[in-house]
Design an enzyme around this catalytic site. Structure first.
Site, PDB file in Angstrom:
ATOM      1  N   TYR A 141       0.845  -1.202   0.000  1.00  0.00           N
ATOM      2  CA  TYR A 141       0.000   0.000   0.000  1.00  0.00           C
ATOM      3  C   TYR A 141       0.883   1.256   0.000  1.00  0.00           C
ATOM      4  O   TYR A 141       0.510   2.294  -0.538  1.00  0.00           O
ATOM      5  CB  TYR A 141      -0.964  -0.019   1.189  1.00  0.00           C
ATOM      6  CG  TYR A 141      -2.157   0.893   1.001  1.00  0.00           C
ATOM      7  CD1 TYR A 141      -3.051   0.708  -0.057  1.00  0.00           C
ATOM      8  CD2 TYR A 141      -2.404   1.933   1.893  1.00  0.00           C
ATOM      9  CE1 TYR A 141      -4.143   1.548  -0.220  1.00  0.00           C
ATOM     10  CE2 TYR A 141      -3.501   2.768   1.737  1.00  0.00           C
ATOM     11  CZ  TYR A 141      -4.370   2.571   0.680  1.00  0.00           C
ATOM     12  OH  TYR A 141      -5.451   3.406   0.516  1.00  0.00           O
ATOM     13  N   LYS A 184      -3.356   8.404   3.028  1.00  0.00           N
ATOM     14  CA  LYS A 184      -4.556   8.151   3.845  1.00  0.00           C
ATOM     15  C   LYS A 184      -4.367   8.673   5.275  1.00  0.00           C
ATOM     16  O   LYS A 184      -5.333   9.131   5.903  1.00  0.00           O
ATOM     17  CB  LYS A 184      -4.910   6.667   3.856  1.00  0.00           C
ATOM     18  CG  LYS A 184      -5.446   6.125   2.522  1.00  0.00           C
ATOM     19  CD  LYS A 184      -6.698   6.839   2.044  1.00  0.00           C
ATOM     20  CE  LYS A 184      -7.371   6.090   0.897  1.00  0.00           C
ATOM     21  NZ  LYS A 184      -8.462   6.870   0.266  1.00  0.00           N
TER      22      LYS A 184
HETATM   23  P1  NAD Z   1     -12.857   3.215  -7.861  1.00  0.00           P
HETATM   24  O1  NAD Z   1     -11.782   3.026  -8.858  1.00  0.00           O
HETATM   25  O2  NAD Z   1     -14.212   2.715  -8.196  1.00  0.00           O
HETATM   26  O3  NAD Z   1     -12.965   4.738  -7.426  1.00  0.00           O
HETATM   27  C1  NAD Z   1     -11.866   5.610  -7.400  1.00  0.00           C
HETATM   28  C2  NAD Z   1     -12.350   6.907  -8.002  1.00  0.00           C
HETATM   29  O4  NAD Z   1     -11.342   7.909  -7.925  1.00  0.00           O
HETATM   30  C3  NAD Z   1     -12.718   6.757  -9.485  1.00  0.00           C
HETATM   31  O5  NAD Z   1     -14.054   7.121  -9.675  1.00  0.00           O
HETATM   32  C4  NAD Z   1     -11.793   7.740 -10.170  1.00  0.00           C
HETATM   33  O6  NAD Z   1     -12.387   8.353 -11.287  1.00  0.00           O
HETATM   34  C5  NAD Z   1     -11.546   8.725  -9.048  1.00  0.00           C
HETATM   35  N1  NAD Z   1     -10.389   9.600  -9.288  1.00  0.00           N
HETATM   36  C6  NAD Z   1      -9.062   9.294  -9.311  1.00  0.00           C
HETATM   37  N2  NAD Z   1      -8.334  10.376  -9.650  1.00  0.00           N
HETATM   38  C7  NAD Z   1      -9.227  11.405  -9.808  1.00  0.00           C
HETATM   39  C8  NAD Z   1      -9.109  12.781 -10.174  1.00  0.00           C
HETATM   40  N3  NAD Z   1      -7.915  13.332 -10.461  1.00  0.00           N
HETATM   41  N4  NAD Z   1     -10.241  13.530 -10.250  1.00  0.00           N
HETATM   42  C9  NAD Z   1     -11.453  12.994  -9.988  1.00  0.00           C
HETATM   43  N5  NAD Z   1     -11.632  11.694  -9.650  1.00  0.00           N
HETATM   44  C10 NAD Z   1     -10.528  10.918  -9.568  1.00  0.00           C
HETATM   45  O7  NAD Z   1     -12.308   2.514  -6.508  1.00  0.00           O
HETATM   46  P2  NAD Z   1     -12.875   2.500  -5.020  1.00  0.00           P
HETATM   47  O8  NAD Z   1     -12.227   1.325  -4.396  1.00  0.00           O
HETATM   48  O9  NAD Z   1     -14.320   2.641  -5.017  1.00  0.00           O
HETATM   49  O10 NAD Z   1     -12.173   3.791  -4.376  1.00  0.00           O
HETATM   50  C11 NAD Z   1     -12.912   4.826  -3.766  1.00  0.00           C
HETATM   51  C12 NAD Z   1     -12.273   5.247  -2.455  1.00  0.00           C
HETATM   52  O11 NAD Z   1     -12.357   4.179  -1.526  1.00  0.00           O
HETATM   53  C13 NAD Z   1     -10.804   5.629  -2.544  1.00  0.00           C
HETATM   54  O12 NAD Z   1     -10.545   6.730  -1.698  1.00  0.00           O
HETATM   55  C14 NAD Z   1     -10.123   4.405  -1.973  1.00  0.00           C
HETATM   56  O13 NAD Z   1      -8.863   4.725  -1.436  1.00  0.00           O
HETATM   57  C15 NAD Z   1     -11.111   4.022  -0.907  1.00  0.00           C
HETATM   58  N6  NAD Z   1     -10.994   2.662  -0.384  1.00  0.00           N
HETATM   59  C16 NAD Z   1     -11.025   1.585  -1.218  1.00  0.00           C
HETATM   60  C17 NAD Z   1     -10.932   0.302  -0.706  1.00  0.00           C
HETATM   61  C18 NAD Z   1     -10.923  -0.910  -1.606  1.00  0.00           C
HETATM   62  O14 NAD Z   1     -10.444  -1.952  -1.178  1.00  0.00           O
HETATM   63  N7  NAD Z   1     -11.469  -0.840  -2.808  1.00  0.00           N
HETATM   64  C19 NAD Z   1     -10.826   0.123   0.672  1.00  0.00           C
HETATM   65  C20 NAD Z   1     -10.803   1.253   1.509  1.00  0.00           C
HETATM   66  C21 NAD Z   1     -10.891   2.512   0.968  1.00  0.00           C
HETATM   67  O1  0WE Z   2      -7.048   2.964  -1.643  1.00  0.00           O
HETATM   68  C1  0WE Z   2      -7.043   1.947  -2.291  1.00  0.00           C
HETATM   69  C2  0WE Z   2      -6.593   1.949  -3.741  1.00  0.00           C
HETATM   70  C3  0WE Z   2      -6.176   3.296  -4.207  1.00  0.00           C
HETATM   71  C4  0WE Z   2      -5.440   3.321  -5.515  1.00  0.00           C
HETATM   72  C5  0WE Z   2      -5.476   2.325  -6.475  1.00  0.00           C
HETATM   73  C6  0WE Z   2      -4.776   2.468  -7.668  1.00  0.00           C
HETATM   74  C7  0WE Z   2      -4.733   1.394  -8.714  1.00  0.00           C
HETATM   75  C8  0WE Z   2      -4.464   1.970 -10.086  1.00  0.00           C
HETATM   76  C9  0WE Z   2      -4.678   4.437  -5.760  1.00  0.00           C
HETATM   77  N1  0WE Z   2      -3.987   4.588  -6.911  1.00  0.00           N
HETATM   78  C10 0WE Z   2      -4.031   3.639  -7.848  1.00  0.00           C
HETATM   79  N2  0WE Z   2      -3.307   3.838  -8.992  1.00  0.00           N
HETATM   80  C11 0WE Z   2      -3.434   3.054 -10.083  1.00  0.00           C
HETATM   81  O2  0WE Z   2      -2.727   3.249 -11.099  1.00  0.00           O
HETATM   82  N3  0WE Z   2      -7.422   0.760  -1.682  1.00  0.00           N
HETATM   83  C12 0WE Z   2      -7.686   0.769  -0.256  1.00  0.00           C
HETATM   84  C13 0WE Z   2      -7.490  -0.538  -2.377  1.00  0.00           C
HETATM   85  C14 0WE Z   2      -6.141  -1.182  -2.234  1.00  0.00           C
HETATM   86  O3  0WE Z   2      -5.127  -0.824  -3.035  1.00  0.00           O
HETATM   87  C15 0WE Z   2      -4.013  -1.519  -2.603  1.00  0.00           C
HETATM   88  C16 0WE Z   2      -4.358  -2.317  -1.511  1.00  0.00           C
HETATM   89  C17 0WE Z   2      -5.734  -2.093  -1.264  1.00  0.00           C
HETATM   90  C18 0WE Z   2      -6.542  -2.689  -0.169  1.00  0.00           C
HETATM   91  C19 0WE Z   2      -2.717  -1.491  -3.086  1.00  0.00           C
HETATM   92  C20 0WE Z   2      -1.760  -2.289  -2.471  1.00  0.00           C
HETATM   93  C21 0WE Z   2      -2.092  -3.084  -1.389  1.00  0.00           C
HETATM   94  C22 0WE Z   2      -3.390  -3.101  -0.888  1.00  0.00           C
END
Ligand code: NAD
Ligand code: 0WE
Length: 259
Positions: free
Chosen positions: A156, A163
């Site tokens: 991560y 974060k």
């Molecule tokens: P997702 O890819 O569906 O959503 C990420 C969003 O970020 C996308 O809609 C993308 O368009 C937007 N984004 C990135 N750069 C941007 C920019 N410059 N301007 C506007 N929008 C931008 O993935 P998700 O997992 O739904 O992620 C949403 C949030 O949840 C993030 O903050 C992520 O860190 C957090 N999160 C995800 C997880 C997981 O495991 N998926 C767990 C905990 C927290």
């Molecule tokens: O916050 C996240 C993911 C955020 C994210 C994901 C990407 C993938 C594509 C930010 N930047 C990028 N850039 C890209 O080019 N999560 C909480 C989901 C997530 O991402 C991981 C995790 C988990 C959980 C990455 C490494 C290890 C664990």
């Protein structure tokens, strides 16, 4: 009657029907909220428009949070439909893919750190600053975090720092905006397979680990995160601000895994 009747919510971060932002939007809609959406770029526009339609919304505007102009244009565009609103949902994160793997010290760069912090933390402040004049009394801002903010997690890396900054941002924003009747909270969600998780090495392994070790012995869904977000943004949570709520099947509370 839902607990978000007569509330208007702006949802930032829908990229697909698996997005956490979509789970939040759907849950808020089910509780009676009226919605507006943004999309990051033209590639996502039609997908977000279709999802918006499914919630009875026809307010869909572009916003790239990397650009001050784009943020200004978002709220002047939103003003065409809404004079004011109640809920801002920030569900956005980004770091360069190469920095989300391997040795943190070796793979983290100045530019990657700048981007990760700007897109994943500063953007919340920037959006709040621009939204402030339109936010009603008893309104609420919410963002999404991850356990990597407070514990080191494999791969991560720089996102963990971003974060940690986001969580501090939530506390400072809560203090600054509380006097105007604006609450600011975060949800720290467990891992969920979304676009942002696609292509992350060993993601399956992380999901399996949570399923085996979390108190609830499962992974969480976007519906579960959405329902908690709907609660936190509703008047039911009028005494809660500056808080990070874990929606992770209890994973973060376990001290000894695998026993
Ligand atoms: P997702 O890819 O569906 O959503 C990420 C969003 O970020 C996308 O809609 C993308 O368009 C937007 N984004 C990135 N750069 C941007 C920019 N410059 N301007 C506007 N929008 C931008 O993935 P998700 O997992 O739904 O992620 C949403 C949030 O949840 C993030 O903050 C992520 O860190 C957090 N999160 C995800 C997880 C997981 O495991 N998926 C767990 C905990 C927290
Ligand atoms: O916050 C996240 C993911 C955020 C994210 C994901 C990407 C993938 C594509 C930010 N930047 C990028 N850039 C890209 O080019 N999560 C909480 C989901 C997530 O991402 C991981 C995790 C988990 C959980 C990455 C490494 C290890 C664990």
């Amino acid at each position: 009657m839902g607990f978000l009747e007569n509330k208007r919510a702006l949802i930032i971060g829908v990229a697909s029907n698996r997005s956490i932002a979509w789970g939040v939007a759907d849950a808020m809609h089910k509780q009676g909220a009226e919605l507006a959406f943004t999309y990051q770029n033209e590639k996502l526009q039609s997908r977000v428009e279709k999802l918006a339609t499914a919630t009875g919304s026809n307010i869909v505007l572009p916003c790239d949070v990397a650009s001050d102009e784009s943020i200004t244009d978002l709220f002047s565009g939103l003003k065409q439909s809404w004079s004011d609103f109640d809920i801002l949902v920030h569900s956005v994160a980004f770091a360069p893919k190469e920095e989300l793997a391997g040795d943190f010290v070796e793979n983290t760069t100045r530019e990657g750190s700048r981007l990760a912090h700007e897109i994943s933390s500063y953007s919340l402040t920037a959006l709040a600053k621009a939204a402030r004049p339109m936010l009603r009394e008893n309104s609420s801002i919410m963002s999404l975090s991850y356990l990597g903010a407070v514990r080191s997690m494999p791969n991560y890396n720089v996102m963990g720092l971003a974060k940690a900054s986001l969580e501090a941002n939530i506390r400072y924003m809560a203090y600054a905006m509380g006097p105007s009747g604006v609450r600011v909270n975060g949800i720290s969600a467990g891992p969920i397979r979304t676009l942002a998780a696609a292509g992350i090495g060993d993601f399956r392994k992380m999901l399996d680990h949570v399923e085996e070790n979390a108190p609830l012995r499962k992974n969480v869904s976007i519906e579960e995160v959405g329902n908690a977000a709907a609660f936190l943004c509703s008047d039911l949570a009028s005494g809660i601000t500056g808080e990070i709520t874990y929606v992770d099947a209890g994973y973060s509370t376990v001290g000894m895994s695998g026993y």
